[in-house]
Design a protein around this motif. Structure first.
Motif, PDB file in Angstrom:
ATOM      1  N   ALA A 112      41.542  41.716  30.513  1.00  7.32           N
ATOM      2  CA  ALA A 112      42.991  41.880  30.649  1.00  7.32           C
ATOM      3  C   ALA A 112      43.708  40.561  30.412  1.00  7.32           C
ATOM      4  O   ALA A 112      44.743  40.504  29.732  1.00  7.32           O
ATOM      5  N   GLU A 113      43.160  39.478  30.976  1.00  6.08           N
ATOM      6  CA  GLU A 113      43.787  38.171  30.796  1.00  6.08           C
ATOM      7  C   GLU A 113      43.689  37.676  29.358  1.00  6.08           C
ATOM      8  O   GLU A 113      44.505  36.861  28.917  1.00  6.08           O
TER       9      GLU A 113
ATOM     10  N   THR B 252      45.717  51.822  32.117  1.00  6.57           N
ATOM     11  CA  THR B 252      46.447  53.083  32.033  1.00  6.57           C
ATOM     12  C   THR B 252      45.434  54.201  31.770  1.00  6.57           C
ATOM     13  O   THR B 252      44.310  53.947  31.330  1.00  6.57           O
TER      14      THR B 252
ATOM     15  N   MET C 104      42.987  50.860  38.092  1.00  2.94           N
ATOM     16  CA  MET C 104      44.350  50.750  37.570  1.00  2.94           C
ATOM     17  C   MET C 104      45.067  49.555  38.186  1.00  2.94           C
ATOM     18  O   MET C 104      45.772  48.804  37.506  1.00  2.94           O
ATOM     19  N   ARG C 105      44.865  49.387  39.487  1.00  2.21           N
ATOM     20  CA  ARG C 105      45.531  48.290  40.184  1.00  2.21           C
ATOM     21  C   ARG C 105      44.932  46.943  39.793  1.00  2.21           C
ATOM     22  O   ARG C 105      45.646  45.945  39.665  1.00  2.21           O
TER      23      ARG C 105
ATOM     24  N   CYS D  27      43.488  45.791  36.963  1.00  3.17           N
ATOM     25  CA  CYS D  27      43.710  45.199  35.639  1.00  3.17           C
ATOM     26  C   CYS D  27      44.826  45.875  34.859  1.00  3.17           C
ATOM     27  O   CYS D  27      44.845  45.809  33.629  1.00  3.17           O
ATOM     28  N   ALA D  28      45.755  46.513  35.572  1.00  3.08           N
ATOM     29  CA  ALA D  28      46.908  47.159  34.929  1.00  3.08           C
ATOM     30  C   ALA D  28      46.460  48.149  33.859  1.00  3.08           C
ATOM     31  O   ALA D  28      47.090  48.265  32.802  1.00  3.08           O
TER      32      ALA D  28
ATOM     33  N   GLN E  74      46.963  45.200  49.155  1.00  5.52           N
ATOM     34  CA  GLN E  74      46.312  46.175  48.303  1.00  5.52           C
ATOM     35  C   GLN E  74      45.584  47.210  49.132  1.00  5.52           C
ATOM     36  O   GLN E  74      45.640  48.408  48.839  1.00  5.52           O
TER      37      GLN E  74
ATOM     38  N   TRP F 104      48.823  57.012  39.027  1.00  3.86           N
ATOM     39  CA  TRP F 104      49.410  57.072  37.694  1.00  3.86           C
ATOM     40  C   TRP F 104      49.967  58.456  37.343  1.00  3.86           C
ATOM     41  O   TRP F 104      50.634  58.624  36.322  1.00  3.86           O
TER      42      TRP F 104
ATOM     43  N   THR G 218      44.341  45.760  26.068  1.00  4.30           N
ATOM     44  CA  THR G 218      44.968  46.900  26.728  1.00  4.30           C
ATOM     45  C   THR G 218      43.845  47.807  27.210  1.00  4.30           C
ATOM     46  O   THR G 218      43.058  48.323  26.399  1.00  4.30           O
TER      47      THR G 218
ATOM     48  N   THR H 251      38.931  41.875  34.564  1.00 10.06           N
ATOM     49  CA  THR H 251      40.005  40.902  34.728  1.00 10.06           C
ATOM     50  C   THR H 251      40.040  39.930  33.553  1.00 10.06           C
ATOM     51  O   THR H 251      41.121  39.600  33.031  1.00 10.06           O
TER      52      THR H 251
END
Length: 431
Positions: A333-334, A363, A357-358, A360-361, A210, A395, A338, A330
Motif C-alpha cells: 500500500a505504501e 476495497t 480493509m482497515r 491497508c485501505a 481500532q 464496506w 491499489t 502495508t
C-alpha cells in the motif's frame, strides 16, 4: 519514664488476653487512622461487652455499673497507665501487646507521593510520555509492578531504554532484550516490561481505537486473531522480529523493480517471512497497479495452475493476517498499490475483511451484497449454516443482512472461476 520489671505482667492482666483482643483492635485502629493528632484525643467506644467495660473501668476509673458506650480521653488513659506503672501511654501499651502500630493515613499519603513521583518522571520518548498521562497506563503499571512504586520505577526505566532503541531494523526481540536489558527473555510474552512496551506501541498506533471499532464484530471467530499473533504483529510494526519464520506471507507474481532479486520464479507461488520483509530491502514495482488479495491459499494454488505467469499480482492472508501478511500488505500500500480484497462469505470472513480493509485501505473484490447473492444462486443447495449473529461489513452496510437472510456460508473456493477471470493478466509477469 522507665516501667518496672513487673509492668508487663500487670499490662497483660489489665489489657491483654484473647477476651480483650477486639477492644485492642478498636483502640489500635484509632492510632492507625489518626496517629498522635492532638485534635483526635477523645475516643467514643460503643457496643462494649461487660468484660471490655470492666477492663476500661479498672484502668481509667469508670463507674463500675456496666454501660455499652463510654467516652475515653486518651490523655487520661495515658496518665492512668503511668500512675499504675503499667506503661508510658496507651499507644505504647498496645504496641507491647500486639506489635508496632502503623499510621495508615500517613502511610497512604507517603505511598501516594511515591506514585506521584513515578508518574511525574519525564520520559524522553514522546509517545511513552503521552501514554503515561492516561488512566489506563496508571492502572497497568501498578498491576505490572504489583502495587510497588519502586518496582514501577525500575520497569519504566526498562521501558524507556527499549524505546530509545526503536524502531529497530529487523532486530530479533530476544537480541533487543539482551542488548538493552541484559536478559534475552525480558521481553517475552507475559513479562511485565514486554506488556508495558506493547501497551505503548498500541497507543502510538491508535490500536485501542481500532479495537474499539471492531467491538461490534461479535462472532464465533472473534478470537481468530490470537494474542500471540497480535503481539508479533505489533512488534513487527516497530521493526522487531518475533518468531520471524512463523506464518510467512504467500504471494504470486508480485513485481519488484528491475535489478532486484526475484522473490520467486514467475508463475510460481512464493513465501516471504517476516524476517525477510523487515531485513531485506525490497523495492516493490506496484505504483498505480492493482494487487488482489485473497483469504485462502487454495485460490493462489488454483491461480498458479491455471494462469501461471499470466496471473496478475496476488497476495494471500491465509485467514486472519499475521505479522508477515500485515507487513507485506502495508508495504504494498505504501508503495502505491491499489489493494482489492476477497474472502469467505461467512462471519469469520467478514471479520477478517474488516481488519484487512482497515489495515491497508483495501476495497472489496467481488465481495459485496450483490456478489454474495449471485454466489448463492449458483451454489448447490445446502442446509442453512450461518449462525444468528450478524457481523456488519465496514464496506457494505447491506452485506451482513443479505447473508443473514439466506443463512448460507459461501467459501471463497466456490467462486474461484470468477476470481481467476479477474486475475488473468494481459501481459505475463516478468518477475
Amino acid at each position: 519514664m522507665t516501667m518496672p520489671p513487673h509492668s508487663d505482667a500487670k499490662l497483660e492482666r489489665r489489657l491483654g488476653g484473647p477476651e480483650l483482643s477486639a477492644l485492642r483492635r478498636r483502640l489500635r485502629r484509632h492510632f492507625e487512622r489518626h496517629g498522635d493528632n492532638s485534635e483526635k484525643r477523645v475516643l467514643q467506644l460503643t457496643g462494649l461487652s461487660p468484660v471490655e467495660h470492666e477492663a476500661l473501668a479498672l484502668i481509667v476509673g469508670l463507674p463500675s455499673r456496666f454501660t455499652p458506650s463510654v467516652r475515653i480521653d486518651i490523655a487520661q488513659f495515658d496518665a492512668a497507665l503511668r500512675n499504675a506503672e503499667i506503661s508510658d501511654s496507651l499507644r505504647e501499651a498496645l504496641e507491647r501487646i500486639d506489635g508496632p502500630l502503623i499510621n495508615r493515613t500517613a502511610a497512604k499519603e507517603e505511598l501516594r507521593a511515591r506514585w506521584d513521583s513515578v508518574f511525574s518522571t519525564h520520559a524522553p520518548h514522546l509517545v511513552l510520555s503521552a501514554w503515561l498521562q492516561t488512566t489506563s497506563a496508571t492502572s497497568l503499571i501498578k498491576r505490572m509492578a504489583r502495587q510497588n512504586p519502586d518496582t514501577a520505577t525500575r520497569l519504566l526505566k526498562q521501558v524507556t531504554a527499549v524505546f530509545l532503541h526503536l524502531p529497530a531494523a529487523g532486530l530479533t526481540r530476544a537480541q533487543l532484550a539482551a542488548d538493552v536489558l541484559g536478559n534475552a527473555h525480558a521481553l517475552d510474552n507475559g513479562q511485565p516490561t514486554a506488556t508495558l512496551v506493547l501497551a505503548v506501541l498500541r497507543y502510538g498506533a491508535n490500536d485501542a481505537a481500532q479495537e474499539h471499532d471492531l467491538s461490534e464484530d461479535v462472532t464465533e471467530a472473534e478470537n481468530i486473531n490470537r494474542p500471540a499473533e497480535r503481539a508479533r504483529d505489533i512488534w513487527a510494526q516497530a521493526g522487531v522480529l518475533v518468531n520471524e519464520l512463523a506464518r510467512p506471507a504467500l504471494f504470486l507474481n508480485l513485481p519488484v523493480d528491475h535489478g532486484s532479486v526475484p522473490l520467486a520464479a514467475p508463475g510460481e507461488p512464493g513465501y516471504l517471512s517476516l524476517r525477510q520483509l523487515l531485513r531485506t530491502s525490497i523495492t516493490w514495482s506496484v505504483a498505480g497497479q492493482i494487487v488482489r488479495v485473497c483469504e485462502n491459499p487454495n485460490i493462489v494454488s488454483i491461480a498458479a495452475d491455471r494462469l501461471g505467469r499470466a496471473c496478475a499480482p496476488l497476495v494471500c492472508t491465509d485467514g486472519m493476517p499475521a505479522a508477515a501478511q500485515r507487513v507485506l500488505l502495508t508495504q504494498l500500500a505504501e508503495a502505491g498499490a491499489t489493494l482489492l480484497y476477497h474472502g469467505d462469505f461467512d462471519w469469520a470472513g467478514i471479520h477478517i475483511a474488516n481488519n484487512v480493509m482497515r489495515l491497508c485501505a483495501a476495497t472489496p473484490w467481488r465481495f459485496r451484497s450483490d456478489d454474495y447473492s449471485q454466489a448463492v444462486d449458483s451454489f448447490p443447495h445446502k442446509e442453512r449454516d450461518l449462525s444468528e449473529t450478524t457481523v456488519n461489513a465496514s464496506w457494505d452496510a447491506t452485506l451482513g443482512t443479505t447473508m443473514q437472510s439466506h443463512g448460507l456460508a459461501i467459501p471463497e473456493e466456490a467462486v474461484a472461476s470468477l476470481l481467476i477471470g479477474d486475475l488473468r493478466s494481459l501481459e505475463p509477469q516478468s518477475s
